[in-house]
Design an enzyme around this catalytic site. Structure first.
Site, PDB file in Angstrom:
ATOM      1  CD  GLU A   1      27.093  13.689  10.830  1.00  0.00           C
ATOM      2  OE1 GLU A   1      27.170  13.998  12.037  1.00  0.00           O
ATOM      3  OE2 GLU A   1      28.071  13.602  10.082  1.00  0.00           O
TER       4      GLU A   1
ATOM      5  CE  LYS B   1      33.016   9.081  12.297  1.00  0.00           C
ATOM      6  NZ  LYS B   1      32.902  10.077  11.221  1.00  0.00           N
TER       7      LYS B   1
ATOM      8  NE  ARG C   1      32.878  18.364  15.524  1.00  0.00           N
ATOM      9  CZ  ARG C   1      34.190  18.539  15.378  1.00  0.00           C
ATOM     10  NH1 ARG C   1      34.630  19.219  14.339  1.00  0.00           N
ATOM     11  NH2 ARG C   1      35.039  18.059  16.242  1.00  0.00           N
TER      12      ARG C   1
ATOM     13  CB  SER D   1      36.666  15.150  16.931  1.00  0.00           C
ATOM     14  OG  SER D   1      37.820  15.349  17.699  1.00  0.00           O
TER      15      SER D   1
ATOM     16  CG  ASP E   1      -2.890  18.012  -3.572  1.00  0.00           C
ATOM     17  OD1 ASP E   1      -1.778  18.326  -3.087  1.00  0.00           O
ATOM     18  OD2 ASP E   1      -3.096  17.849  -4.782  1.00  0.00           O
TER      19      ASP E   1
ATOM     20  CB  SER F   1      -5.632  13.207  -5.041  1.00  0.00           C
ATOM     21  OG  SER F   1      -5.743  11.840  -4.791  1.00  0.00           O
ATOM     22  CD  GLU F   2      -4.457   8.385  -0.514  1.00  0.00           C
ATOM     23  OE1 GLU F   2      -5.089   7.551   0.147  1.00  0.00           O
ATOM     24  OE2 GLU F   2      -3.375   8.133  -1.074  1.00  0.00           O
TER      25      GLU F   2
HETATM   26  S1  IVH Z   1      28.800  10.958  18.512  1.00  0.00           S
HETATM   27  C1  IVH Z   1      31.595  13.084  21.568  1.00  0.00           C
HETATM   28  N1  IVH Z   1      27.523   9.442  16.755  1.00  0.00           N
HETATM   29  O1  IVH Z   1      31.464  11.848  13.724  1.00  0.00           O
HETATM   30  C2  IVH Z   1      31.010  12.213  20.522  1.00  0.00           C
HETATM   31  N2  IVH Z   1      29.056  11.080  15.943  1.00  0.00           N
HETATM   32  O2  IVH Z   1      34.347  12.411  14.748  1.00  0.00           O
HETATM   33  C3  IVH Z   1      30.263  12.976  19.526  1.00  0.00           C
HETATM   34  N3  IVH Z   1      29.196  11.173  13.504  1.00  0.00           N
HETATM   35  O3  IVH Z   1      31.567  15.276  14.028  1.00  0.00           O
HETATM   36  C4  IVH Z   1      29.923  12.288  18.285  1.00  0.00           C
HETATM   37  N4  IVH Z   1      27.722   9.593  13.075  1.00  0.00           N
HETATM   38  O4  IVH Z   1      29.591  14.393  12.820  1.00  0.00           O
HETATM   39  C5  IVH Z   1      28.418  10.436  16.938  1.00  0.00           C
HETATM   40  N5  IVH Z   1      26.314   8.074  15.320  1.00  0.00           N
HETATM   41  C6  IVH Z   1      27.196   9.050  15.506  1.00  0.00           C
HETATM   42  C7  IVH Z   1      27.821   9.711  14.423  1.00  0.00           C
HETATM   43  C8  IVH Z   1      28.751  10.724  14.692  1.00  0.00           C
HETATM   44  C9  IVH Z   1      28.542  10.486  12.553  1.00  0.00           C
HETATM   45  C10 IVH Z   1      30.217  12.208  13.248  1.00  0.00           C
HETATM   46  C11 IVH Z   1      29.922  13.543  13.866  1.00  0.00           C
HETATM   47  C12 IVH Z   1      31.197  14.021  14.489  1.00  0.00           C
HETATM   48  C13 IVH Z   1      32.193  13.004  14.054  1.00  0.00           C
HETATM   49  C14 IVH Z   1      33.100  12.715  15.206  1.00  0.00           C
END
Ligand code: IVH
Length: 406
Positions: free
Chosen positions: A176, A116, A137, A83, A38, A35-36
């Protein structure tokens, strides 16, 4: 009421609603009563009815979603999405630091440790503070335009605002998209109740949701975005470290991962790795390791790139938790709605802290794709807290996801 104060009120309400939406849909932890909620919604609606010219483009009253697309458009990344190199143990981590520090003689190096996140990398373009494009990506050079789906992600700011500094003319943020564990479990339970296919793990669920051509489907999925970098900013933000960049992004309305640490030495990075590994199951999201970045942006520039990877960062992956076992039987399990799901009964095997004896094979298509048969030797991987992966044929390199059957 003065125009500026109407807009201010609208913005405040939009921000509050977005925050509660995120808590409710994504984290599955409502922070206010229905309700809050809404009441907030109606307050915003009433203001918008009174001042229709001032309705904000990201207002939750204008339903998220829209027309389904026939296909996604390709977009070339102005700044390629690269990557990361990988390290898997302390020795390799220390070798990474040596390579970094040799290139920066007589300089103090601090490392930023991030989670990660195990989701999908995307890039977001903001012009004068307004989200105009979201791109996957892809192969790093060219991705797909998923703007419509990205706009349905509740914790992702569609309009940037700050009381502290001017909004950049152009801002490209990288991060991400993923589905927090709680939302994933809820979604799978709902899918099962409806007799729809379940997802093997949160990463697959997030990927499947972003790939929907109909944004209304993506809108119904508990996705979240966590920022981890700035690809472009005009005029320059003037920040000097990675750590400050992340804090700056939060001031603009972005959410960042639930933990990051600034470390004074590579030994400290190693300690954080051990700590994060221990705490992995307490996190709201799935991670597959951590990312170690040189904190100073000038040092990052000095280090540069080697082919497609930065010299200033590396992924420090958690070890794959795998074990071999055999398929004893394949059963068809009848769900509540009468749907049949194939389940592989395994010779019980201990993997990453749990005993796995059943995995769902999802559907007949998966069985064919994997070519799983009774008596096969399979390798079982613990991919996170919620998922288990099996490689049906140990000699093949195809690795497919299965979900633990209960
Ligand atoms: S930085 C040039 N930070 O890892 C550096 N990437 O292998 C760019 N990922 O495709 C990436 N957590 O999807 C970065 N805290 C984080 C991350 C991260 C996940 C993934 C990202 C990238 C892959 C790189």
């Amino acid at each position: 009421m003065a125009t500026t104060s109407v807009i201010e009120q609208m913005r405040q309400l939009i921000q509050l609603i977005a925050k509660h939406n995120h808590a409710y849909y994504v984290m599955d932890q409502p922070t206010i009563s229905d309700s809050e909620y809404d009441h907030l919604f109606h307050q915003l609606k009433a203001l918008e009815e009174q001042y229709p010219d001032l309705v904000q483009s990201d207002s939750p009253t204008t339903k998220v979603g829209g027309q389904a697309l026939s296909k996604f458009q390709s977009v070339t990344h102005v700044v390629p999405m690269l990557s990361l190199g990988n390290v898997f143990n302390q020795e390799d981590l220390f070798a990474f630091a040596r390579r970094v520090e040799e290139r920066l003689p007589n300089q103090k190096v601090q490392y930023e440790v991030e989670l990660k996140l195990d989701g999908l990398a995307i890039s977001l373009w903001y012009e004068n503070g307004v989200l105009i494009r979201g791109v996957t990506r892809g192969d790093g050079e060219t991705g797909e335009d998923i703007t419509q789906n990205v706009k349905t992600i509740r914790n992702l700011p569609k309009v940037l605002h700050s009381d502290h500094f001017e909004i950049p003319r152009l801002l490209e943020v990288r991060g991400e998209v993923l589905m927090p564990k709680s939302g994933f479990e809820k979604l799978n339970a709902e899918q099962e109740a409806k007799g729809d296919k379940t997802f093997a793990n949160p990463r697959n669920a997030a990927a499947g949701s972003l790939r929907q051509l109909d944004p209304n489907i993506a809108a119904a999925r508990p996705l979240a975005f966590y920022a981890y970098g700035i690809a472009q900013c005009e005029p320059n933000h003037g920040l000097t470290t990675m750590h400050d960049s992340l804090q700056w992004l939060t001031k603009l309305g972005f959410e960042i991962a639930e933990r990051q640490y600034l470390c004074n030495s590579i030994q400290e990075v190693q300690q954080r790795y051990e700590q994060i590994q221990q705490e992995r199951s307490d996190l709201q999201v799935e991670i597959d390791g951590m990312v170690v970045k040189v904190d100073d942006l000038k040092q990052q520039q000095q280090l540069g790139f080697l082919s497609r990877e930065p010299r200033w960062a590396t992924a420090y992956k958690f070890p794959a938790q795998a074990a071999l076992t055999t398929v004893d039987q394949i059963d068809w399990q009848v769900g509540r709605t009468g749907t049949l799901t194939p389940v592989a009964r395994l010779n019980p095997v201990f993997v990453g802290g749990v005993t796995v004896s059943n995995v769902t094979l999802h559907n007949i298509g998966e069985i064919h794709r994997l070519d799983v048969r009774v008596g096969d030797t399979v390798s079982v991987y613990r991919t996170g807290d919620v998922g288990v992966t099996i490689n049906s044929n140990v000699s093949s390199r195809t690795q497919l996801d299965f979900q633990m059957a209960v």
